[in-house]
Design an enzyme around this catalytic site. Structure first.
Site, PDB file in Angstrom:
ATOM      1  CE1 TYR A 175      29.436  10.419 -21.818  1.00 36.66           C
ATOM      2  CE2 TYR A 175      31.533  10.065 -22.684  1.00 36.66           C
ATOM      3  CZ  TYR A 175      30.806  10.117 -21.831  1.00 36.66           C
ATOM      4  OH  TYR A 175      31.167   9.544 -20.639  1.00 36.66           O
ATOM      5  CE  LYS A 231      26.759   4.128 -17.955  1.00 36.98           C
ATOM      6  NZ  LYS A 231      26.849   5.291 -17.484  1.00 36.98           N
ATOM      7  CB  THR A 287      26.878   7.927 -22.070  1.00 38.78           C
ATOM      8  OG1 THR A 287      27.192   6.685 -21.926  1.00 38.78           O
ATOM      9  CG2 THR A 287      26.755   8.188 -20.663  1.00 38.78           C
ATOM     10  CB  SER A 328      34.782   5.324 -22.448  1.00 39.85           C
ATOM     11  OG  SER A 328      34.541   6.753 -22.785  1.00 39.85           O
ATOM     12  CG  HIS A 388      28.070  10.116 -15.782  1.00 37.91           C
ATOM     13  ND1 HIS A 388      27.694   9.747 -17.018  1.00 37.91           N
ATOM     14  CD2 HIS A 388      29.209   9.910 -15.835  1.00 37.91           C
ATOM     15  CE1 HIS A 388      28.797   9.789 -17.797  1.00 37.91           C
ATOM     16  NE2 HIS A 388      29.781   9.807 -17.052  1.00 37.91           N
TER      17      HIS A 388
END
Length: 389
Positions: A129, A252, A155, A107, A276
């Site tokens: 992100y 995603k 994402t 992440s 999520h």
């Protein structure tokens, strides 16, 4: 052997017993009523098998290719944010995944740097992100490239609902002295967990993968705040990133066939059907209910992954039979990490491997590539198809 556990449910039980209450609740929370969170898990239980009894393969192969990388398992580590359940955090997860031949998703909001994690596991995909302007986004992608990331996972399933965490405790902005003193009573009730962090230092809740050049790593909430106030990306933004990132790219958060087709149009190599983990818009159906319609929409134009509610090897078999190339797991490996660190994560991955192997054998399949829709009993009304104008 006292440290070994035989099910993910046992890892969950041990994590709950070991973690301070607020840390544990942050792991299991979902949005609002938790409807999506619960459906993610329940939906897998509605799918059935009809096993064979003879002519079963003596050997089974679980290897597959995801985003151009040959992996020993169709189970990948889903990227999750600051992993304050264990002092070694993402590095412990990466090492366990490397031992098992499993791909690692890291992440942007991780507590360990991409450089440290790739050193532990070369098969690492960096998750991003859309935070900041295009130049900031591209700078993080370039850092990932330089570090050796094998691909990007972008994402997009997050709506910043104020009531996002159903049952979740507040997360402190930073671990200053006042916060540590306030947290102390919970920590004292979990001495094993506290001792591990006292030896290594309490987590500072910073995000080293979000640091701009020449600056200090922002706190989790500092990075989250910037993300929250960044305008959501357009399809043109995604096409722009695709043009500048020449490595594998996964998008995603797909739930709709029309979005899946748009992702193909902008050049994604893979898409992940995801809500999520029940932390986006509550009342979104379980990912596995949406998977067949997405697979039908894109065919073999793109690899289709799935995450959400995967707790057993049999869940993986069901997802692959319905068209997924691989699945990503989140809470399952975090429970293993909380229970026994690196060994606990490896334990969880071995549980999945054993479950997949049992499923392949019983269904008469010699490899995961042979799984097909006819291997799963799908009850009437199980799937969900989004109406598209």
């Amino acid at each position: 052997m006292s440290q070994w556990f035989e099910t993910v449910a046992e890892a969950h039980r041990r994590a709950r017993k070991r973690l301070p209450k607020s840390v544990y609740k942050a792991l299991v929370a979902g949005s609002e009523r938790g409807s999506t969170l619960q459906d993610n898990i329940a939906a897998f239980g509605e799918l059935g098998f009809a096993p064979h009894i003879a002519g079963l393969p003596a050997e089974r192969d679980q290897s597959t290719t995801v985003l151009g990388r040959r992996l020993s398992s169709p189970v990948l580590i889903s990227p999750t944010g600051v992993q304050a359940v264990h002092p070694d955090g993402e590095v412990a997860v990466a090492r366990a995944a490397a031992e098992a031949g499993v791909g690692m998703g890291l992440s942007s909001f991780a507590s360990r740097s991409i450089e440290d994690v790739i050193e532990a596991n070369e098969e690492t995909f960096f998750q991003m992100y859309w935070v900041g302007d295009r130049e900031r986004v591209l700078a993080r992608a370039e850092r990932a490239r330089k570090a050796g990331a094998k691909g990007l996972i972008l994402t997009l399933d997050w709506c910043f609902a104020h009531s996002r965490d159903w049952g979740s405790p507040p997360i402190p902005e930073k671990m200053d002295l006042r916060t540590k003193l306030g947290f102390a009573p919970q920590g004292l009730l979990r001495p094993r967990w506290l001792y591990g962090f006292v030896r290594h230092g309490l987590p500072d809740l910073t995000t080293p993968n979000m640091v701009p050049p020449g600056a200090e790593a922002p706190t989790f909430f500092g990075a989250y705040g910037e993300w929250m106030f960044t305008p959501p990306p357009t399809w043109e933004d995604l096409a722009w990133l695709r043009e500048r990132w020449d490595g594998p790219l996964a998008i995603k958060g797909i739930t709709r066939p029309d979005d899946a087709r748009r992702a193909v149009d902008v050049g994604a190599d893979a898409i992940s059907v995801s809500n999520h983990g029940g932390n986006n818009l509550d009342s979104t159906p379980a990912s596995i209910r949406l998977l067949p319609a997405v697979v039908d929409a894109v065919g073999d134009q793109v690899e289709v992954l799935l995450d959400g509610g995967v707790r057993r090897g049999s869940d993986v078999v069901k997802a692959l039979a319905l068209g997924a190339k691989a699945v990503l797991i989140g809470r399952a490996y975090l429970w293993g990490l909380a229970a026994e660190g690196q060994a606990g994560v490896r334990n969880v991955l071995d549980i999945f491997r054993d479950g997949i192997d049992s499923g392949l054998m019983a269904l008469g399949k010699s490899s995961v590539a042979e799984l097909a829709p006819e291997d799963v009993i799908v009850p009437e009304g199980f799937t969900r198809t989004v109406p598209v104008a």
